[in-house]
Design a protein around this motif. Structure first.
Motif, PDB file in Angstrom:
ATOM      1  N   ILE A 239      42.631 -48.436  59.974  1.00  0.00           N
ATOM      2  CA  ILE A 239      41.707 -48.741  58.878  1.00  0.00           C
ATOM      3  C   ILE A 239      41.324 -50.218  58.906  1.00  0.00           C
ATOM      4  O   ILE A 239      40.154 -50.586  58.708  1.00  0.00           O
ATOM      5  N   THR A 240      42.322 -51.073  59.161  1.00  0.00           N
ATOM      6  CA  THR A 240      42.035 -52.509  59.251  1.00  0.00           C
ATOM      7  C   THR A 240      41.042 -52.803  60.362  1.00  0.00           C
ATOM      8  O   THR A 240      40.092 -53.576  60.197  1.00  0.00           O
TER       9      THR A 240
ATOM     10  N   GLU B 227      37.639 -51.621  59.283  1.00  0.00           N
ATOM     11  CA  GLU B 227      37.027 -52.537  58.320  1.00  0.00           C
ATOM     12  C   GLU B 227      36.386 -53.727  59.037  1.00  0.00           C
ATOM     13  O   GLU B 227      35.287 -54.170  58.685  1.00  0.00           O
ATOM     14  N   GLU B 228      37.094 -54.222  60.057  1.00  0.00           N
ATOM     15  CA  GLU B 228      36.537 -55.339  60.820  1.00  0.00           C
ATOM     16  C   GLU B 228      35.280 -54.906  61.578  1.00  0.00           C
ATOM     17  O   GLU B 228      34.293 -55.654  61.654  1.00  0.00           O
TER      18      GLU B 228
ATOM     19  N   VAL C 274      33.249 -52.435  60.680  1.00  0.00           N
ATOM     20  CA  VAL C 274      32.193 -52.225  59.687  1.00  0.00           C
ATOM     21  C   VAL C 274      31.559 -53.549  59.290  1.00  0.00           C
ATOM     22  O   VAL C 274      30.335 -53.658  59.164  1.00  0.00           O
ATOM     23  N   GLU C 275      32.400 -54.553  59.089  1.00  0.00           N
ATOM     24  CA  GLU C 275      31.869 -55.866  58.712  1.00  0.00           C
ATOM     25  C   GLU C 275      30.924 -56.408  59.782  1.00  0.00           C
ATOM     26  O   GLU C 275      29.855 -56.947  59.487  1.00  0.00           O
TER      27      GLU C 275
ATOM     28  N   THR D 228      33.678 -54.128  48.312  1.00  0.00           N
ATOM     29  CA  THR D 228      33.427 -52.839  48.941  1.00  0.00           C
ATOM     30  C   THR D 228      34.745 -52.114  49.200  1.00  0.00           C
ATOM     31  O   THR D 228      35.690 -52.698  49.716  1.00  0.00           O
ATOM     32  N   THR D 229      34.808 -50.828  48.831  1.00  0.00           N
ATOM     33  CA  THR D 229      36.020 -50.035  49.068  1.00  0.00           C
ATOM     34  C   THR D 229      36.066 -49.557  50.513  1.00  0.00           C
ATOM     35  O   THR D 229      35.052 -49.522  51.213  1.00  0.00           O
ATOM     36  N   ALA D 230      37.284 -49.158  50.922  1.00  0.00           N
ATOM     37  CA  ALA D 230      37.443 -48.622  52.281  1.00  0.00           C
ATOM     38  C   ALA D 230      36.628 -47.350  52.458  1.00  0.00           C
ATOM     39  O   ALA D 230      36.103 -47.086  53.541  1.00  0.00           O
TER      40      ALA D 230
ATOM     41  N   GLN E  75      33.107 -48.214  53.271  1.00  0.00           N
ATOM     42  CA  GLN E  75      33.036 -48.729  54.634  1.00  0.00           C
ATOM     43  C   GLN E  75      33.111 -47.596  55.660  1.00  0.00           C
ATOM     44  O   GLN E  75      32.380 -47.589  56.654  1.00  0.00           O
TER      45      GLN E  75
ATOM     46  N   PHE F 267      41.452 -43.984  50.543  1.00  0.00           N
ATOM     47  CA  PHE F 267      40.296 -44.806  50.881  1.00  0.00           C
ATOM     48  C   PHE F 267      39.524 -45.253  49.644  1.00  0.00           C
ATOM     49  O   PHE F 267      38.769 -46.224  49.695  1.00  0.00           O
TER      50      PHE F 267
ATOM     51  N   ASP G  87      40.513 -46.675  46.986  1.00  0.00           N
ATOM     52  CA  ASP G  87      40.970 -47.960  46.421  1.00  0.00           C
ATOM     53  C   ASP G  87      40.949 -47.960  44.900  1.00  0.00           C
ATOM     54  O   ASP G  87      40.463 -48.892  44.268  1.00  0.00           O
TER      55      ASP G  87
END
Length: 264
Positions: A108-109, A112-113, A115-116, A143-145, A148, A220, A222
């Protein structure tokens, strides 16, 4: 001699019964050589035989109890060994689950990177025209996971998400279509999730799969997604209205950016 089978007794018990029988017969034979009447001799024989029979029965019962206890001890030892094996298996499963959860959090981390990075590249032109307002919106909302994950390009989702994570993503992307409006937000029951996934995959979806999908939606979300029980006793996943709107907006914006001629 006793009517009980000799196999019910051990060798010591058999010797004891035989000695007692010989003793009774010896006493009876001695009486027959005296002036004792036959009735007395017969009575003595009957008493002796009854004593032998009672002793034989008692010894046989005790031996049966000992055999039963041995069987119980053996059965309990077998049961204990099976329990230890089950405990070992459960410990192994827990260790595997912990490792899986750690890998999921790491994935997930990484997503997230990703997606950014993708979001930054696709929104460059829009940010240039409305940079000040975009900066304010970015500061105001986190923004929530789930948003993303729903915004991921399809090829990124296919390559990086697990099967159940992809199922959760497909449900979230159309939560307003699949869910029902309730006072707490938008709710979708576990039965409805199963029907949606069955229609998408054209195969039976197991209850455990539906539960894992619900768990991923909550994880997800959050805090914007909760799992509740309806009055009818069914499990329902509830999105708050704000998150449902945000997810829908992300999906709509992403679809507009990726639509090409000939693709519906």
């Amino acid at each position: 001699m006793s009517k009980y089978e000799p196999s019910c007794l051990n060798s010591n018990d058999v010797d004891c019964i035989e000695q007692l029988t010989l003793f009774v017969r010896g006493v009876a034979n001695c009486l027959e050589t005296t002036d004792a009447d036959q009735e007395t001799v017969d009575t003595l024989k009957q008493i002796g035989e009854s004593a032998v029979e009672a002793t034989s029965r008692a010894l046989s019962d005790k031996q049966s109890e000992i055999n039963d206890l041995r069987e119980q001890v053996s059965s309990q030892a077998k049961s204990n060994a099976e329990d230890r094996q089950k405990i070992t298996q459960l410990e192994d499963e827990l260790a595997k689950r912990a490792e899986y959860d750690a890998n999921t959090r790491k994935k997930i981390t990484e997503l997230e990177e990703t997606v950014e990075t993708d979001t930054s590249a696709s929104d460059t032109s829009e940010q240039q025209s409305s940079q000040s307002s975009a900066t304010e919106d970015e500061n105001e909302a986190k923004t929530t996971a789930l948003e993303q994950v729903c915004a991921l390009p399809e090829h990124v989702a296919v390559e990086n998400l697990t099967s159940n994570q992809k199922r959760a993503r497909s449900v979230a992307r159309r939560i307003k279509d699949y869910g029902k409006s309730v006072p707490a937000g938008i709710a979708i029951t576990s039965t409805r999730i199963r029907d949606v996934l069955t229609a998408q995959e054209d195969k039976r979806i197991h209850r455990q799969t539906v539960q894992r999908v619900a768990d991923f939606l909550k994880e997800f979300g959050d805090g914007g997604v909760d799992i509740k029980e309806t009055r009818g006793g069914k499990t329902a996943v509830v999105f708050d209205d704000g998150l449902a709107d945000d997810v829908t907006s992300v999906v709509t914006a992403n679809d507009r950016a990726t639509v090409t001629p000939g693709v519906v």
